[in-house]
Write an enzyme that holds these catalytic residues in place. Structure first.
Site: not given
Length: 178
Positions: A43, A99, A102, A130, A164
């Protein structure tokens, strides 16, 4: 600023400006290609995808996948596909929109799955990168912002499905999740 936010890393205006820059670059890079499909990873990518798409000067299709490899603040190491694509991607150029990049487990796995399904190409655009947490050999071709190894929320990013809707990216206070 929300009471659970330690520090704001990127404001709404900073994200919008970066989306304009990314949109211009993507439009330039894909102007001679056809069949471009945005693949949003649900999401978290939705606010970023919505903002970025405003600045893409191309005809595109949209599709979505719901995949997860996180439980709380840590990666489980397994990628679970909760919702697969609806459209046929064979021979199409895909722009995988995320989004945050990582550990890389999710995007590494999803990219391989999409190529196996016959995509002509799979390019990654991520709002946040990241790098210091990377465990898999994958990088994004388009990066909004580099961030340190902190737990971030807002602009689609969550903790336990909360935060969010914050109009910025901020660092979540450790006492909230420790």
């Amino acid at each position: 600023m929300h009471k659970d936010v330690k520090e704001i890393l990127f404001t709404d205006n900073q994200i919008i400006e970066r989306c304009k820059e990314l949109g211009a670059q993507i439009s330039k890079d894909y102007k001679s290609k056809d069949k471009l499909v945005f693949i949003g990873l649900l999401k978290g990518s939705i606010p970023f995808l919505a903002e970025l798409s405003k600045y893409i000067d191309l005809e595109v299709e949209f599709d979505y996948m719901d995949v997860s490899s996180y439980e709380g603040t840590e990666s489980t190491g397994n990628v679970l596909v909760k919702k697969d694509l609806e459209g046929d991607i064979k021979g199409k150029n895909l722009l995988l929109i995320e989004d945050i990049l990582d550990t890389g487990k999710t995007l590494y796995t999803v990219k391989a799955m999409l190529l196996e399904k016959g995509a002509a190409s799979v390019t990654i655009v991520t709002m946040l990168n990241k790098q210091e947490r990377r465990e898999y050999p994958i990088n994004a071709e388009y990066i909004g912002f580099e961030i340190p190894n902190v737990f971030v929320i807002g602009y689609g990013l969550d903790y336990d499905e909360k935060y969010r809707n914050l109009p910025y990216v901020g660092i979540l206070k450790e006492e909230v999740y420790m």
